[in-house]
Scaffold this active site. Structure first.
Site, PDB file in Angstrom:
ATOM      1  N   HIS A 195       3.865   3.124  -2.260  1.00  0.00           N
ATOM      2  CA  HIS A 195       2.645   3.349  -1.472  1.00  0.00           C
ATOM      3  C   HIS A 195       1.419   2.667  -2.077  1.00  0.00           C
ATOM      4  O   HIS A 195       0.389   2.549  -1.414  1.00  0.00           O
ATOM      5  CB  HIS A 195       2.398   4.852  -1.257  1.00  0.00           C
ATOM      6  CG  HIS A 195       1.898   5.602  -2.450  1.00  0.00           C
ATOM      7  ND1 HIS A 195       2.730   6.293  -3.304  1.00  0.00           N
ATOM      8  CD2 HIS A 195       0.643   5.795  -2.928  1.00  0.00           C
ATOM      9  CE1 HIS A 195       2.009   6.881  -4.243  1.00  0.00           C
ATOM     10  NE2 HIS A 195       0.739   6.596  -4.035  1.00  0.00           N
ATOM     11  N   ASP A 233       9.906   5.765  -3.015  1.00  0.00           N
ATOM     12  CA  ASP A 233       8.519   5.467  -3.373  1.00  0.00           C
ATOM     13  C   ASP A 233       8.457   4.632  -4.650  1.00  0.00           C
ATOM     14  O   ASP A 233       7.646   4.885  -5.547  1.00  0.00           O
ATOM     15  CB  ASP A 233       7.682   6.740  -3.532  1.00  0.00           C
ATOM     16  CG  ASP A 233       6.182   6.426  -3.510  1.00  0.00           C
ATOM     17  OD1 ASP A 233       5.806   5.350  -3.017  1.00  0.00           O
ATOM     18  OD2 ASP A 233       5.401   7.260  -4.018  1.00  0.00           O
ATOM     19  N   SER A 284      -1.394   6.481  -9.370  1.00  0.00           N
ATOM     20  CA  SER A 284      -0.117   6.183  -8.727  1.00  0.00           C
ATOM     21  C   SER A 284       0.544   4.958  -9.335  1.00  0.00           C
ATOM     22  O   SER A 284      -0.094   3.900  -9.477  1.00  0.00           O
ATOM     23  CB  SER A 284      -0.325   5.927  -7.228  1.00  0.00           C
ATOM     24  OG  SER A 284      -0.742   7.090  -6.576  1.00  0.00           O
TER      25      SER A 284
END
Length: 494
Positions: free
Chosen positions: A222, A255, A337
Protein backbone atom coordinates in the site's frame (compact mmCIF):
# COMPACT_ATOMS: atom_id res chain seq x y z
CA UNK A 1 -17.35 -10.69 -0.22
CA UNK A 2 -15.76 -14.10 -0.39
CA UNK A 3 -12.42 -15.73 -0.64
CA UNK A 4 -10.99 -18.68 -2.39
CA UNK A 5 -9.24 -19.98 0.68
CA UNK A 6 -7.31 -16.81 0.93
CA UNK A 7 -10.11 -14.75 2.39
CA UNK A 8 -11.99 -12.90 -0.30
CA UNK A 9 -15.15 -11.31 0.98
CA UNK A 10 -18.57 -12.80 0.16
CA UNK A 11 -20.73 -10.64 -2.15
CA UNK A 12 -23.72 -11.37 0.08
CA UNK A 13 -23.90 -11.60 3.87
CA UNK A 14 -24.38 -15.33 3.70
CA UNK A 15 -21.94 -16.53 1.03
CA UNK A 16 -18.92 -15.60 -0.99
CA UNK A 17 -17.63 -16.67 -4.41
CA UNK A 18 -14.27 -18.30 -4.75
CA UNK A 19 -12.59 -15.13 -5.88
CA UNK A 20 -10.28 -13.11 -3.62
CA UNK A 21 -11.51 -10.07 -1.68
CA UNK A 22 -12.85 -7.25 -3.84
CA UNK A 23 -13.20 -3.56 -3.18
CA UNK A 24 -15.89 -3.12 -0.62
CA UNK A 25 -16.37 -1.78 2.88
CA UNK A 26 -14.41 -3.82 5.37
CA UNK A 27 -16.56 -6.65 6.75
CA UNK A 28 -17.66 -6.59 10.32
CA UNK A 29 -15.35 -8.89 12.23
CA UNK A 30 -15.89 -10.52 15.58
CA UNK A 31 -15.08 -8.51 18.68
CA UNK A 32 -11.99 -10.66 19.27
CA UNK A 33 -10.34 -9.26 16.14
CA UNK A 34 -8.79 -5.79 16.23
CA UNK A 35 -10.27 -3.31 13.80
CA UNK A 36 -7.20 -2.05 12.04
CA UNK A 37 -6.22 0.12 9.17
CA UNK A 38 -3.15 0.13 7.04
CA UNK A 39 -0.80 2.98 7.76
CA UNK A 40 -1.54 5.39 4.90
CA UNK A 41 1.21 7.18 2.99
CA UNK A 42 2.01 10.48 4.64
CA UNK A 43 2.09 13.95 3.07
CA UNK A 44 5.39 15.87 3.31
CA UNK A 45 6.33 17.14 6.79
CA UNK A 46 5.35 20.62 7.82
CA UNK A 47 1.76 20.44 6.60
CA UNK A 48 0.28 18.97 9.76
CA UNK A 49 -0.93 21.22 12.59
CA UNK A 50 1.05 21.24 15.78
CA UNK A 51 0.32 22.27 19.34
CA UNK A 52 2.49 24.54 21.43
CA UNK A 53 3.25 23.59 24.99
CA UNK A 54 1.52 26.09 27.30
CA UNK A 55 3.76 28.07 29.66
CA UNK A 56 4.10 26.85 33.19
CA UNK A 57 2.20 28.98 35.75
CA UNK A 58 4.44 31.28 37.80
CA UNK A 59 5.35 30.12 41.29
CA UNK A 60 8.17 30.13 43.82
CA UNK A 61 11.57 29.58 42.32
CA UNK A 62 12.95 26.10 42.79
CA UNK A 63 14.46 25.75 46.26
CA UNK A 64 13.01 29.07 47.45
CA UNK A 65 11.67 28.89 50.98
CA UNK A 66 8.07 29.92 51.55
CA UNK A 67 7.34 33.27 53.23
CA UNK A 68 8.39 33.14 56.90
CA UNK A 69 5.70 32.61 59.47
CA UNK A 70 5.01 35.40 61.99
CA UNK A 71 7.55 35.41 64.83
CA UNK A 72 6.32 34.19 68.15
CA UNK A 73 6.29 36.67 71.09
CA UNK A 74 9.55 37.22 72.87
CA UNK A 75 9.97 35.76 76.33
CA UNK A 76 9.13 38.34 79.03
CA UNK A 77 12.03 39.98 80.81
CA UNK A 78 13.03 38.19 84.01
CA UNK A 79 11.63 39.73 87.15
CA UNK A 80 12.97 39.70 90.68
CA UNK A 81 12.03 36.56 92.50
CA UNK A 82 9.50 36.94 95.23
CA UNK A 83 10.59 36.24 98.81
CA UNK A 84 9.89 32.76 100.01
CA UNK A 85 8.30 32.75 103.39
CA UNK A 86 8.40 35.39 106.07
CA UNK A 87 12.17 35.15 106.55
CA UNK A 88 12.94 34.51 102.87
CA UNK A 89 13.62 30.90 103.70
CA UNK A 90 14.25 28.57 102.12
CA UNK A 91 16.26 30.50 99.50
CA UNK A 92 14.98 30.10 95.93
CA UNK A 93 16.89 27.76 93.61
CA UNK A 94 19.11 29.40 91.01
CA UNK A 95 17.54 30.27 87.62
CA UNK A 96 19.69 27.61 85.98
CA UNK A 97 20.40 24.58 88.16
CA UNK A 98 24.06 23.86 88.70
CA UNK A 99 24.64 20.17 88.23
CA UNK A 100 27.39 18.61 90.25
CA UNK A 101 29.36 15.48 89.85
CA UNK A 102 27.60 13.01 87.63
CA UNK A 103 24.52 15.13 87.04
CA UNK A 104 21.21 15.92 88.69
CA UNK A 105 21.00 12.60 90.50
CA UNK A 106 24.53 12.80 91.97
CA UNK A 107 24.81 16.50 93.03
CA UNK A 108 23.05 19.14 95.18
CA UNK A 109 21.38 22.42 94.53
CA UNK A 110 23.37 25.58 95.40
CA UNK A 111 26.81 24.23 96.39
CA UNK A 112 28.52 26.55 98.97
CA UNK A 113 31.54 28.67 97.97
CA UNK A 114 35.10 27.63 98.75
CA UNK A 115 37.26 29.06 101.55
CA UNK A 116 38.53 31.94 99.38
CA UNK A 117 35.01 32.99 98.60
CA UNK A 118 35.12 31.81 95.00
CA UNK A 119 32.67 29.31 93.69
CA UNK A 120 34.03 25.83 93.18
CA UNK A 121 35.57 25.14 89.78
CA UNK A 122 33.25 23.48 87.35
CA UNK A 123 34.38 20.06 86.25
CA UNK A 124 34.98 19.49 82.55
CA UNK A 125 31.94 17.99 80.95
CA UNK A 126 29.51 18.64 78.11
CA UNK A 127 29.77 22.38 78.51
CA UNK A 128 33.50 22.26 77.96
CA UNK A 129 33.12 20.04 74.95
CA UNK A 130 30.58 22.38 73.38
CA UNK A 131 32.88 25.32 73.96
CA UNK A 132 35.82 23.47 72.45
CA UNK A 133 33.79 22.57 69.39
CA UNK A 134 32.62 26.16 69.03
CA UNK A 135 36.17 27.50 69.22
CA UNK A 136 37.34 24.91 66.69
CA UNK A 137 34.54 25.92 64.35
CA UNK A 138 35.45 29.58 64.66
CA UNK A 139 39.09 28.81 64.01
CA UNK A 140 38.20 26.71 61.00
CA UNK A 141 36.02 29.50 59.69
CA UNK A 142 38.79 31.99 60.15
CA UNK A 143 41.33 29.80 58.42
CA UNK A 144 38.94 29.15 55.56
CA UNK A 145 38.23 32.85 55.16
CA UNK A 146 41.91 33.57 55.12
CA UNK A 147 42.61 31.01 52.45
CA UNK A 148 39.77 32.31 50.35
CA UNK A 149 41.07 35.87 50.58
CA UNK A 150 44.61 34.76 49.78
CA UNK A 151 43.48 32.82 46.71
CA UNK A 152 41.34 35.69 45.50
CA UNK A 153 44.20 38.14 45.92
CA UNK A 154 46.53 35.85 43.96
CA UNK A 155 43.88 35.49 41.25
CA UNK A 156 43.63 39.23 40.84
CA UNK A 157 47.38 39.32 40.31
CA UNK A 158 47.13 36.61 37.63
CA UNK A 159 48.75 33.98 39.79
CA UNK A 160 45.89 31.44 39.80
CA UNK A 161 42.13 30.87 39.98
CA UNK A 162 39.61 29.40 42.39
CA UNK A 163 37.32 28.19 39.55
CA UNK A 164 36.93 24.40 39.38
CA UNK A 165 35.88 23.25 35.89
CA UNK A 166 33.42 20.37 35.52
CA UNK A 167 34.91 17.37 33.80
CA UNK A 168 34.18 17.46 30.09
CA UNK A 169 32.55 14.61 28.18
CA UNK A 170 35.18 12.22 26.89
CA UNK A 171 35.83 12.72 23.20
CA UNK A 172 35.78 8.98 22.62
CA UNK A 173 32.26 8.46 24.07
CA UNK A 174 30.81 5.36 22.43
CA UNK A 175 27.55 3.48 22.75
CA UNK A 176 27.63 -0.24 23.23
CA UNK A 177 26.94 -2.11 20.01
CA UNK A 178 24.00 -3.90 21.64
CA UNK A 179 22.39 -0.74 23.02
CA UNK A 180 19.36 0.81 21.34
CA UNK A 181 21.52 3.69 20.15
CA UNK A 182 24.11 1.26 18.78
CA UNK A 183 21.52 -0.90 17.00
CA UNK A 184 19.78 2.14 15.54
CA UNK A 185 23.08 3.56 14.30
CA UNK A 186 23.82 0.27 12.54
CA UNK A 187 20.37 -0.06 10.97
CA UNK A 188 19.59 3.50 9.86
CA UNK A 189 21.96 3.49 6.83
CA UNK A 190 19.95 0.54 5.44
CA UNK A 191 16.51 2.12 5.88
CA UNK A 192 15.02 4.37 3.18
CA UNK A 193 12.19 6.86 3.03
CA UNK A 194 10.00 6.12 0.01
CA UNK A 195 8.18 8.85 -1.89
CA UNK A 196 5.46 7.63 -4.23
CA UNK A 197 3.49 9.78 -6.64
CA UNK A 198 0.85 8.80 -9.17
CA UNK A 199 0.42 10.38 -12.58
CA UNK A 200 -2.29 12.68 -11.21
CA UNK A 201 -0.07 13.96 -8.41
CA UNK A 202 -1.50 11.76 -5.67
CA UNK A 203 0.98 10.00 -3.44
CA UNK A 204 2.65 9.98 -0.09
CA UNK A 205 5.55 8.84 2.04
CA UNK A 206 6.43 5.44 3.44
CA UNK A 207 9.44 3.41 4.48
CA UNK A 208 11.44 0.45 3.20
CA UNK A 209 14.74 -1.29 3.89
CA UNK A 210 17.59 -2.80 1.90
CA UNK A 211 16.91 -6.47 1.20
CA UNK A 212 20.04 -7.40 -0.77
CA UNK A 213 23.16 -5.92 -2.35
CA UNK A 214 21.53 -5.82 -5.78
CA UNK A 215 19.40 -2.86 -4.68
CA UNK A 216 16.10 -4.56 -3.84
CA UNK A 217 14.01 -2.72 -1.25
CA UNK A 218 11.32 -4.46 0.81
CA UNK A 219 8.21 -2.48 1.78
CA UNK A 220 4.38 -2.59 1.95
CA UNK A 221 2.22 -2.87 -1.14
CA UNK A 222 0.00 0.00 0.00
CA UNK A 223 3.03 2.31 0.17
CA UNK A 224 3.76 1.98 -3.56
CA UNK A 225 0.33 1.06 -4.98
CA UNK A 226 -0.40 4.63 -6.15
CA UNK A 227 2.79 4.71 -8.23
CA UNK A 228 2.72 1.12 -9.50
CA UNK A 229 1.20 2.05 -12.86
CA UNK A 230 2.99 4.97 -14.44
CA UNK A 231 3.87 6.84 -11.25
CA UNK A 232 7.20 7.87 -9.81
CA UNK A 233 9.12 6.30 -6.92
CA UNK A 234 12.22 7.44 -5.09
CA UNK A 235 14.14 6.13 -2.10
CA UNK A 236 16.14 8.45 0.15
CA UNK A 237 18.80 7.06 2.48
CA UNK A 238 19.65 8.44 5.92
CA UNK A 239 22.63 10.34 4.45
CA UNK A 240 20.23 12.30 2.23
CA UNK A 241 21.12 10.60 -1.06
CA UNK A 242 18.07 9.92 -3.23
CA UNK A 243 17.66 7.25 -5.92
CA UNK A 244 14.90 6.54 -8.40
CA UNK A 245 13.20 3.17 -7.98
CA UNK A 246 10.73 0.90 -9.76
CA UNK A 247 8.29 -1.79 -8.65
CA UNK A 248 9.55 -5.34 -9.27
CA UNK A 249 6.47 -7.05 -7.86
CA UNK A 250 3.75 -6.61 -5.28
CA UNK A 251 1.33 -8.85 -3.42
CA UNK A 252 -1.88 -7.10 -2.40
CA UNK A 253 -3.13 -9.97 -0.23
CA UNK A 254 0.08 -10.09 1.79
CA UNK A 255 0.60 -6.29 1.62
CA UNK A 256 4.20 -6.83 0.53
CA UNK A 257 6.07 -5.17 -2.35
CA UNK A 258 9.63 -5.25 -3.69
CA UNK A 259 11.28 -2.24 -5.33
CA UNK A 260 14.61 -1.97 -7.09
CA UNK A 261 16.86 1.06 -7.19
CA UNK A 262 17.53 1.99 -10.80
CA UNK A 263 21.15 2.95 -10.14
CA UNK A 264 21.98 1.37 -6.79
CA UNK A 265 25.10 2.57 -5.01
CA UNK A 266 27.90 0.20 -4.20
CA UNK A 267 28.35 -1.11 -0.69
CA UNK A 268 24.70 -1.58 0.17
CA UNK A 269 24.25 -3.30 3.53
CA UNK A 270 21.11 -5.47 3.72
CA UNK A 271 19.51 -5.64 7.15
CA UNK A 272 19.91 -9.06 8.78
CA UNK A 273 16.69 -11.08 8.92
CA UNK A 274 15.63 -12.75 12.15
CA UNK A 275 13.30 -15.70 12.78
CA UNK A 276 9.80 -14.44 13.55
CA UNK A 277 8.68 -17.93 14.58
CA UNK A 278 11.08 -17.79 17.55
CA UNK A 279 9.96 -14.39 18.79
CA UNK A 280 8.55 -14.39 22.34
CA UNK A 281 6.02 -12.05 23.89
CA UNK A 282 7.96 -9.48 25.88
CA UNK A 283 10.97 -9.39 23.54
CA UNK A 284 12.32 -5.90 22.83
CA UNK A 285 11.42 -4.22 19.54
CA UNK A 286 12.78 -1.24 17.61
CA UNK A 287 10.74 0.40 14.85
CA UNK A 288 12.35 2.65 12.23
CA UNK A 289 10.45 4.76 9.74
CA UNK A 290 9.16 8.15 8.65
CA UNK A 291 6.03 8.82 10.74
CA UNK A 292 4.11 11.74 9.22
CA UNK A 293 7.10 12.29 6.93
CA UNK A 294 9.67 12.58 9.72
CA UNK A 295 12.41 10.42 8.26
CA UNK A 296 14.81 8.28 10.31
CA UNK A 297 12.59 8.15 13.37
CA UNK A 298 13.41 5.41 15.91
CA UNK A 299 10.96 4.16 18.55
CA UNK A 300 11.09 1.22 20.93
CA UNK A 301 8.74 -1.20 22.65
CA UNK A 302 8.13 -4.91 23.08
CA UNK A 303 6.36 -7.74 21.30
CA UNK A 304 2.89 -7.46 22.83
CA UNK A 305 1.36 -10.53 21.18
CA UNK A 306 1.94 -13.09 18.42
CA UNK A 307 -0.30 -14.64 15.77
CA UNK A 308 -2.76 -11.75 15.93
CA UNK A 309 -5.25 -12.18 13.05
CA UNK A 310 -5.51 -8.85 11.27
CA UNK A 311 -7.50 -7.86 8.20
CA UNK A 312 -6.30 -4.41 7.19
CA UNK A 313 -7.38 -1.97 4.52
CA UNK A 314 -6.14 1.43 3.38
CA UNK A 315 -9.63 3.00 3.22
CA UNK A 316 -9.19 3.54 -0.54
CA UNK A 317 -11.67 0.90 -1.60
CA UNK A 318 -9.00 -1.70 -2.29
CA UNK A 319 -9.07 -5.28 -1.13
CA UNK A 320 -8.12 -6.21 2.39
CA UNK A 321 -4.81 -7.72 3.32
CA UNK A 322 -4.57 -10.54 5.86
CA UNK A 323 -1.80 -11.41 8.24
CA UNK A 324 -1.10 -13.39 11.37
CA UNK A 325 0.66 -10.39 12.80
CA UNK A 326 3.21 -9.55 15.44
CA UNK A 327 1.70 -6.96 17.76
CA UNK A 328 3.96 -4.30 19.26
CA UNK A 329 3.57 -1.23 21.45
CA UNK A 330 6.47 0.56 19.76
CA UNK A 331 5.08 3.84 18.48
CA UNK A 332 4.32 3.52 14.75
CA UNK A 333 2.27 5.97 12.71
CA UNK A 334 1.36 6.73 9.09
CA UNK A 335 4.69 6.85 7.27
CA UNK A 336 6.14 3.94 9.27
CA UNK A 337 4.50 1.60 6.74
CA UNK A 338 7.01 -0.77 5.18
CA UNK A 339 9.69 -0.03 7.74
CA UNK A 340 11.54 -2.71 9.69
CA UNK A 341 10.59 -3.96 13.13
CA UNK A 342 13.86 -5.08 14.75
CA UNK A 343 14.49 -7.35 17.69
CA UNK A 344 16.95 -6.71 20.53
CA UNK A 345 19.84 -7.91 18.33
CA UNK A 346 19.03 -5.61 15.41
CA UNK A 347 17.58 -8.33 13.16
CA UNK A 348 14.36 -7.72 11.22
CA UNK A 349 11.43 -9.69 12.66
CA UNK A 350 8.60 -7.92 10.84
CA UNK A 351 7.40 -5.23 8.44
CA UNK A 352 5.30 -2.54 10.11
CA UNK A 353 1.99 -2.48 8.27
CA UNK A 354 -1.11 -1.59 10.30
CA UNK A 355 -2.31 0.11 13.45
CA UNK A 356 -5.35 -0.03 15.67
CA UNK A 357 -7.02 3.36 15.37
CA UNK A 358 -8.88 5.26 18.05
CA UNK A 359 -10.74 7.03 15.27
CA UNK A 360 -10.09 10.58 16.47
CA UNK A 361 -7.66 11.65 13.78
CA UNK A 362 -5.23 13.38 16.17
CA UNK A 363 -2.89 16.02 14.78
CA UNK A 364 -2.28 14.32 11.46
CA UNK A 365 -4.84 16.17 9.37
CA UNK A 366 -7.47 13.48 9.92
CA UNK A 367 -5.02 10.58 9.90
CA UNK A 368 -5.02 8.28 12.89
CA UNK A 369 -1.99 8.05 15.16
CA UNK A 370 -0.40 5.50 17.46
CA UNK A 371 -2.26 4.31 20.54
CA UNK A 372 0.29 1.61 21.25
CA UNK A 373 -1.29 -1.09 19.06
CA UNK A 374 0.81 -1.69 15.97
CA UNK A 375 0.96 -4.77 13.75
CA UNK A 376 3.79 -6.13 11.64
CA UNK A 377 3.93 -8.82 8.96
CA UNK A 378 6.18 -11.60 10.31
CA UNK A 379 9.46 -11.56 8.39
CA UNK A 380 9.38 -15.32 7.73
CA UNK A 381 6.24 -14.83 5.67
CA UNK A 382 7.45 -11.59 4.06
CA UNK A 383 10.71 -13.26 3.03
CA UNK A 384 8.88 -16.05 1.19
CA UNK A 385 6.75 -13.47 -0.61
CA UNK A 386 9.77 -11.33 -1.49
CA UNK A 387 11.66 -14.26 -3.00
CA UNK A 388 8.68 -15.08 -5.20
CA UNK A 389 8.30 -11.47 -6.32
CA UNK A 390 12.00 -11.13 -7.16
CA UNK A 391 12.02 -14.35 -9.19
CA UNK A 392 8.70 -14.09 -11.03
CA UNK A 393 7.22 -10.68 -10.25
CA UNK A 394 4.06 -12.39 -8.96
CA UNK A 395 2.92 -13.61 -5.56
CA UNK A 396 1.98 -17.21 -4.84
CA UNK A 397 -0.77 -17.96 -2.32
CA UNK A 398 -1.47 -21.27 -0.57
CA UNK A 399 -5.19 -22.15 -0.79
CA UNK A 400 -7.70 -24.79 0.26
CA UNK A 401 -10.22 -23.85 -2.50
CA UNK A 402 -13.29 -22.93 -0.50
CA UNK A 403 -15.32 -19.73 -0.27
CA UNK A 404 -15.47 -18.43 3.30
CA UNK A 405 -18.42 -16.46 4.66
CA UNK A 406 -16.65 -13.48 6.19
CA UNK A 407 -19.85 -12.09 7.70
CA UNK A 408 -20.81 -15.23 9.59
CA UNK A 409 -21.14 -14.85 13.36
CA UNK A 410 -20.35 -18.48 14.10
CA UNK A 411 -17.41 -19.40 16.33
CA UNK A 412 -15.17 -20.51 13.48
CA UNK A 413 -14.75 -20.02 9.72
CA UNK A 414 -17.97 -21.03 7.98
CA UNK A 415 -17.85 -22.24 4.39
CA UNK A 416 -20.41 -20.28 2.37
CA UNK A 417 -23.69 -21.96 1.54
CA UNK A 418 -25.14 -19.37 -0.84
CA UNK A 419 -24.08 -16.87 -3.48
CA UNK A 420 -22.56 -19.27 -5.99
CA UNK A 421 -22.89 -22.83 -7.29
CA UNK A 422 -21.82 -25.50 -4.81
CA UNK A 423 -18.76 -26.40 -6.90
CA UNK A 424 -17.58 -22.80 -6.65
CA UNK A 425 -18.12 -22.69 -2.90
CA UNK A 426 -16.09 -25.87 -2.43
CA UNK A 427 -14.00 -27.02 -5.38
CA UNK A 428 -14.45 -30.81 -5.44
CA UNK A 429 -10.95 -31.15 -6.95
CA UNK A 430 -9.37 -28.77 -4.49
CA UNK A 431 -7.65 -29.59 -1.18
CA UNK A 432 -10.78 -29.13 0.98
CA UNK A 433 -13.10 -30.90 -1.48
CA UNK A 434 -10.80 -33.91 -1.68
CA UNK A 435 -10.77 -34.02 2.13
CA UNK A 436 -14.58 -34.17 2.23
CA UNK A 437 -15.54 -30.65 3.29
CA UNK A 438 -18.90 -29.23 2.11
CA UNK A 439 -20.73 -25.87 2.11
CA UNK A 440 -21.96 -25.05 5.61
CA UNK A 441 -19.09 -26.79 7.43
CA UNK A 442 -17.42 -24.68 10.13
CA UNK A 443 -13.63 -24.88 10.33
CA UNK A 444 -12.51 -24.58 13.97
CA UNK A 445 -8.83 -25.51 13.84
CA UNK A 446 -6.03 -25.23 11.29
CA UNK A 447 -2.75 -26.87 12.19
CA UNK A 448 -2.13 -26.11 15.85
CA UNK A 449 -4.07 -22.83 15.80
CA UNK A 450 -7.73 -22.40 16.85
CA UNK A 451 -9.89 -20.65 14.25
CA UNK A 452 -12.58 -18.23 15.39
CA UNK A 453 -13.43 -16.40 12.13
CA UNK A 454 -12.91 -16.25 8.38
CA UNK A 455 -10.07 -13.69 8.52
CA UNK A 456 -8.31 -15.83 11.13
CA UNK A 457 -8.44 -18.85 8.82
CA UNK A 458 -7.10 -16.86 5.87
CA UNK A 459 -4.23 -15.35 7.86
CA UNK A 460 -3.26 -18.80 9.14
CA UNK A 461 -3.39 -20.42 5.68
CA UNK A 462 -1.09 -17.70 4.36
CA UNK A 463 1.59 -18.44 6.96
CA UNK A 464 2.20 -21.73 5.11
CA UNK A 465 3.50 -22.67 1.67
CA UNK A 466 1.79 -24.51 -1.17
CA UNK A 467 2.31 -28.25 -0.73
CA UNK A 468 2.32 -28.15 3.08
CA UNK A 469 0.23 -30.87 4.74
CA UNK A 470 -1.87 -29.45 7.57
CA UNK A 471 -4.43 -30.98 9.93
CA UNK A 472 -7.83 -29.29 9.74
CA UNK A 473 -10.77 -29.72 12.13
CA UNK A 474 -14.32 -28.82 11.12
CA UNK A 475 -17.83 -29.15 12.54
CA UNK A 476 -20.78 -30.62 10.66
CA UNK A 477 -24.07 -30.80 12.54
CA UNK A 478 -22.10 -30.13 15.72
CA UNK A 479 -19.84 -33.15 15.24
CA UNK A 480 -16.07 -32.47 14.91
CA UNK A 481 -13.96 -34.15 12.25
CA UNK A 482 -10.20 -33.83 11.69
CA UNK A 483 -8.62 -34.41 8.28
CA UNK A 484 -5.24 -33.85 6.58
CA UNK A 485 -5.17 -31.27 3.79
CA UNK A 486 -2.39 -30.68 1.25
CA UNK A 487 -2.40 -26.99 0.41
CA UNK A 488 -2.81 -25.95 -3.20
CA UNK A 489 -1.54 -22.76 -4.85
CA UNK A 490 -2.74 -19.72 -6.72
CA UNK A 491 -0.46 -17.36 -8.63
CA UNK A 492 -1.11 -13.64 -8.63
CA UNK A 493 -3.81 -11.39 -7.18
CA UNK A 494 -7.33 -11.49 -8.58
Amino acid sequence: MSTENEGTADPTPSAAPSTPPVAAPAPETPAAEPVTQQLPPTPPPGTEPTRQIPPTPAGPAPGQAPAPAPAYAQAPAPQAPAAHGAEGWPPPPPAVPAYSGGGRDGGTWGAPPTADGMPPAKPKGKGGLVAAVLVAALLAGGVGGGIGFWAAERSEKGVGSTTVAASSTPKDLKREAGSIAGLAAGALPSVVTIEASAGDGEGGTGTGFVYDQQGHILTNNHVVASAANGGKLSATFSDGKKYEAEVIGRAQGYDVAVLKLKNPPSGLKPLPLGDSDKVAVGDSTIAIGAPFGLSNTVTTGIVSAKNRPVASGDASGGKNSYMSALQTDASINPGNSGGPLLDGRGAVIGINSAIQSAGNGGFGGGQAGSIGLGFAIPINQAKNVAESLIKTGKPVYPIISVSVDLQSKTDGAKISEQGAPANDLVDPNGPAGKAGLKPGDVITRFGDKPIDSGPTLISEIWTHKPGDVVKLTYLRDGKPTTVDITLGSRVGDK
